[in-house]
Design a protein around this motif. Structure first.
Motif, PDB file in Angstrom:
ATOM      1  N   GLN A  13       0.885  -1.374   0.079  1.00 11.60           N
ATOM      2  CA  GLN A  13       0.129   0.018   0.042  1.00 11.60           C
ATOM      3  C   GLN A  13       1.001   1.180   0.109  1.00 11.60           C
ATOM      4  OE1 GLN A  13      -3.655   0.219   0.058  1.00 11.60           O
ATOM      5  NE2 GLN A  13      -2.811   2.315  -0.717  1.00 11.60           N
ATOM      6  N   ALA A  14       1.723   1.224   0.921  1.00 14.21           N
ATOM      7  CA  ALA A  14       2.818   2.498   0.802  1.00 14.21           C
ATOM      8  C   ALA A  14       3.607   2.665  -0.506  1.00 14.21           C
ATOM      9  CB  ALA A  14       3.705   1.999   2.015  1.00 14.21           C
ATOM     10  N   VAL A  15       3.920   1.591  -1.064  1.00 14.52           N
ATOM     11  CA  VAL A  15       4.489   1.626  -2.392  1.00 14.52           C
ATOM     12  C   VAL A  15       3.636   1.890  -3.572  1.00 14.52           C
ATOM     13  CG1 VAL A  15       5.487   0.414  -4.164  1.00 14.52           C
ATOM     14  CG2 VAL A  15       6.126  -0.374  -1.905  1.00 14.52           C
ATOM     15  N   ILE A 114      13.634  13.367 -10.772  1.00 14.34           N
ATOM     16  CA  ILE A 114      14.915  12.673 -10.411  1.00 14.34           C
ATOM     17  C   ILE A 114      15.116  12.427  -9.045  1.00 14.34           C
ATOM     18  CG2 ILE A 114      17.205  12.782 -10.780  1.00 14.34           C
ATOM     19  CD1 ILE A 114      16.507  13.810 -13.733  1.00 14.34           C
ATOM     20  N   ARG A 115      15.034  13.565  -8.590  1.00  8.04           N
ATOM     21  CA  ARG A 115      15.081  13.634  -7.003  1.00  8.04           C
ATOM     22  C   ARG A 115      14.168  12.903  -6.141  1.00  8.04           C
ATOM     23  NH1 ARG A 115      15.736  19.021  -8.352  1.00  8.04           N
ATOM     24  NH2 ARG A 115      13.944  19.714  -7.547  1.00  8.04           N
ATOM     25  N   THR A 122      15.633   4.074  -2.685  1.00  5.32           N
ATOM     26  CA  THR A 122      15.991   3.465  -1.062  1.00  5.32           C
ATOM     27  C   THR A 122      14.811   3.119  -0.380  1.00  5.32           C
ATOM     28  OG1 THR A 122      16.583   5.503  -0.214  1.00  5.32           O
ATOM     29  CG2 THR A 122      18.220   4.527  -1.390  1.00  5.32           C
ATOM     30  N   GLU A 123      14.019   4.085  -0.205  1.00  2.00           N
ATOM     31  CA  GLU A 123      12.659   3.894   0.547  1.00  2.00           C
ATOM     32  C   GLU A 123      12.072   2.294   0.100  1.00  2.00           C
ATOM     33  OE1 GLU A 123       8.034   5.247   1.442  1.00  2.00           O
ATOM     34  OE2 GLU A 123       9.483   6.641   0.642  1.00  2.00           O
ATOM     35  N   PHE A 124      11.917   1.930  -1.092  1.00  2.00           N
ATOM     36  CA  PHE A 124      11.229   0.808  -1.500  1.00  2.00           C
ATOM     37  C   PHE A 124      11.927  -0.426  -1.227  1.00  2.00           C
ATOM     38  CE2 PHE A 124       8.559   2.979  -5.451  1.00  2.00           C
ATOM     39  CZ  PHE A 124       7.975   3.694  -4.483  1.00  2.00           C
ATOM     40  N   SER A 125      13.392  -0.269  -1.608  1.00  2.00           N
ATOM     41  CA  SER A 125      14.163  -1.333  -1.039  1.00  2.00           C
ATOM     42  C   SER A 125      14.299  -1.468   0.427  1.00  2.00           C
ATOM     43  CB  SER A 125      15.770  -1.242  -1.898  1.00  2.00           C
ATOM     44  OG  SER A 125      16.478  -0.070  -1.286  1.00  2.00           O
ATOM     45  N   ASP A 126      14.793  -0.676   0.934  1.00  2.00           N
ATOM     46  CA  ASP A 126      14.993  -0.479   2.528  1.00  2.00           C
ATOM     47  C   ASP A 126      13.921  -0.776   3.370  1.00  2.00           C
ATOM     48  OD1 ASP A 126      17.637  -0.310   1.621  1.00  2.00           O
ATOM     49  OD2 ASP A 126      17.919   1.782   2.360  1.00  2.00           O
ATOM     50  N   LYS A 127      12.978   0.300   3.397  1.00  2.00           N
ATOM     51  CA  LYS A 127      11.664   0.406   4.250  1.00  2.00           C
ATOM     52  C   LYS A 127      10.718  -0.592   3.835  1.00  2.00           C
ATOM     53  CE  LYS A 127       8.739   3.778   6.364  1.00  2.00           C
ATOM     54  NZ  LYS A 127       8.325   5.290   6.196  1.00  2.00           N
ATOM     55  N   GLN A 128      10.546  -0.588   2.570  1.00  5.33           N
ATOM     56  CA  GLN A 128       9.298  -1.491   2.328  1.00  5.33           C
ATOM     57  C   GLN A 128       9.470  -2.696   1.785  1.00  5.33           C
ATOM     58  OE1 GLN A 128       6.717   0.046   3.060  1.00  5.33           O
ATOM     59  NE2 GLN A 128       7.213   2.155   3.142  1.00  5.33           N
ATOM     60  N   LYS A 129      10.942  -3.235   1.521  1.00  2.00           N
ATOM     61  CA  LYS A 129      11.302  -4.559   1.099  1.00  2.00           C
ATOM     62  C   LYS A 129      10.731  -4.749  -0.263  1.00  2.00           C
ATOM     63  CE  LYS A 129      13.415  -4.531   5.229  1.00  2.00           C
ATOM     64  NZ  LYS A 129      14.745  -3.914   5.283  1.00  2.00           N
ATOM     65  N   ASP A 130      10.590  -3.842  -1.292  1.00  2.93           N
ATOM     66  CA  ASP A 130      10.140  -4.200  -2.316  1.00  2.93           C
ATOM     67  C   ASP A 130      11.256  -3.861  -3.446  1.00  2.93           C
ATOM     68  OD1 ASP A 130       8.919  -4.469  -5.179  1.00  2.93           O
ATOM     69  OD2 ASP A 130       7.210  -3.327  -4.289  1.00  2.93           O
ATOM     70  N   GLY A 132      11.752  -5.250  -6.395  1.00  4.52           N
ATOM     71  CA  GLY A 132      11.017  -5.306  -7.796  1.00  4.52           C
ATOM     72  C   GLY A 132      10.892  -3.806  -8.178  1.00  4.52           C
ATOM     73  N   THR A 133      10.079  -3.024  -7.318  1.00  4.55           N
ATOM     74  CA  THR A 133       9.729  -1.779  -7.660  1.00  4.55           C
ATOM     75  C   THR A 133      10.833  -0.642  -7.155  1.00  4.55           C
ATOM     76  OG1 THR A 133       7.456  -2.431  -6.834  1.00  4.55           O
ATOM     77  CG2 THR A 133       8.074   0.006  -6.925  1.00  4.55           C
ATOM     78  N   SER A 134      12.052  -1.190  -6.354  1.00  7.41           N
ATOM     79  CA  SER A 134      13.175  -0.361  -6.173  1.00  7.41           C
ATOM     80  C   SER A 134      13.888  -0.379  -7.726  1.00  7.41           C
ATOM     81  CB  SER A 134      13.989  -0.689  -5.050  1.00  7.41           C
ATOM     82  OG  SER A 134      14.961  -0.003  -5.072  1.00  7.41           O
ATOM     83  N   ASP A 135      13.801  -1.593  -8.187  1.00  2.00           N
ATOM     84  CA  ASP A 135      14.719  -1.758  -9.412  1.00  2.00           C
ATOM     85  C   ASP A 135      13.851  -1.036 -10.679  1.00  2.00           C
ATOM     86  OD1 ASP A 135      16.684  -3.416 -11.114  1.00  2.00           O
ATOM     87  OD2 ASP A 135      15.030  -4.077 -11.974  1.00  2.00           O
ATOM     88  N   PHE A 136      12.690  -1.106 -10.486  1.00  3.26           N
ATOM     89  CA  PHE A 136      11.926  -0.354 -11.703  1.00  3.26           C
ATOM     90  C   PHE A 136      12.053   0.971 -11.499  1.00  3.26           C
ATOM     91  CE2 PHE A 136       7.736   1.776 -12.264  1.00  3.26           C
ATOM     92  CZ  PHE A 136       7.812   1.558 -13.524  1.00  3.26           C
ATOM     93  N   VAL A 137      11.861   1.797 -10.551  1.00  2.00           N
ATOM     94  CA  VAL A 137      12.207   3.120 -10.350  1.00  2.00           C
ATOM     95  C   VAL A 137      13.775   3.848 -10.534  1.00  2.00           C
ATOM     96  CG1 VAL A 137      10.126   3.718  -9.060  1.00  2.00           C
ATOM     97  CG2 VAL A 137      12.342   3.382  -7.844  1.00  2.00           C
ATOM     98  N   THR A 138      14.466   2.625 -10.254  1.00  2.00           N
ATOM     99  CA  THR A 138      15.864   2.970 -10.918  1.00  2.00           C
ATOM    100  C   THR A 138      16.018   3.019 -12.366  1.00  2.00           C
ATOM    101  OG1 THR A 138      16.842   1.729  -9.070  1.00  2.00           O
ATOM    102  CG2 THR A 138      18.379   2.015 -10.712  1.00  2.00           C
ATOM    103  N   GLY A 139      15.391   2.198 -13.162  1.00  2.00           N
ATOM    104  CA  GLY A 139      15.133   2.246 -14.476  1.00  2.00           C
ATOM    105  C   GLY A 139      14.633   3.622 -14.989  1.00  2.00           C
ATOM    106  N   LEU A 140      13.569   4.005 -14.393  1.00  2.00           N
ATOM    107  CA  LEU A 140      12.853   5.394 -14.706  1.00  2.00           C
ATOM    108  C   LEU A 140      13.996   6.403 -14.339  1.00  2.00           C
ATOM    109  CD1 LEU A 140       9.341   4.905 -13.087  1.00  2.00           C
ATOM    110  CD2 LEU A 140      10.254   4.595 -15.327  1.00  2.00           C
ATOM    111  N   LEU A 141      14.875   6.486 -13.229  1.00  2.00           N
ATOM    112  CA  LEU A 141      15.782   7.472 -12.989  1.00  2.00           C
ATOM    113  C   LEU A 141      16.551   7.621 -14.187  1.00  2.00           C
ATOM    114  CD1 LEU A 141      17.187   9.200 -10.937  1.00  2.00           C
ATOM    115  CD2 LEU A 141      18.458   7.086 -10.201  1.00  2.00           C
ATOM    116  N   ARG A 142      17.127   6.444 -14.801  1.00  2.00           N
ATOM    117  CA  ARG A 142      17.852   6.578 -15.832  1.00  2.00           C
ATOM    118  C   ARG A 142      17.343   7.243 -16.971  1.00  2.00           C
ATOM    119  NH1 ARG A 142      19.690   1.522 -13.772  1.00  2.00           N
ATOM    120  NH2 ARG A 142      18.394   0.417 -15.303  1.00  2.00           N
TER     121      ARG A 142
END
Length: 157
Positions: A13-15, A114-115, A122-130, A132-142
């Motif tokens: 839900q947070a993600v 970008i910011r 980091t929120e998705f990977s560290d706090k939400q333990k997601d 997949g979505t962390s990787d997804f938004v990393t691609g969007l960042l690029r």
């Protein structure tokens, strides 16, 4: 049907809530880019018309991917303009057909996104333990970093 991918519902839900904000930002940026495409003037009209078209095309794909990601994690995507305007981190400026102003406005918006994406990674990977979505938004960042670079190159004369 309930999503069972090893991430607690409250984390999903947070993600989803953060992705809704990102989806709103992308829609606002898409609309601004499309507006500048329609209203650009100058001796390099054809170049800028095509440049803006390429950028809003990329943004349309990003929008679809974000909405689908929200669905993948078990939530419905926001789809109304009023909701986008309530959720967005971006501001609407006055109309302009001056290319330098258009480019600066778009660059500012990309850099804002970008910011935000950097925070989400980091929120998705560290706090939400997601991861997949962390990787997804990393691609969007690029993607946004590349679009921002392209815009910035028009201002570096």
């Amino acid at each position: 049907m309930k999503v069972n991918i090893g991430i607690p519902d409250k984390h999903l839900q947070a993600v989803a809530n953060k992705l809704q904000v990102l989806l709103a930002d992308e829609h606002v940026l898409y609309t601004k880019t499309r507006n500048f495409h329609w209203n650009v003037v100058g001796d390099n009209f054809s170049e800028m018309h095509l440049f803006y078209e390429k950028q809003y095309g990329e943004l349309a794909e990003i929008i679809d991917e974000i909405a689908e990601r929200i669905r993948m994690i078990g939530h419905y995507s926001t789809g109304r303009m009023g909701d986008f305007l309530k959720l967005t981190n971006l501001l609407e400026q006055e109309y302009t057909n001056k290319q330098t102003e258009q480019i600066k406005y778009l660059l500012d918006d990309h850099e804002t996104i970008i910011r935000f994406l950097r925070e989400l990674i980091t929120e998705f990977s560290d706090k939400q333990k997601d991861l997949g979505t962390s990787d997804f938004v990393t691609g969007l960042l690029r993607q946004h970093e590349k679009m921002a670079w392209m815009l910035r190159s028009y201002l570096s004369k």
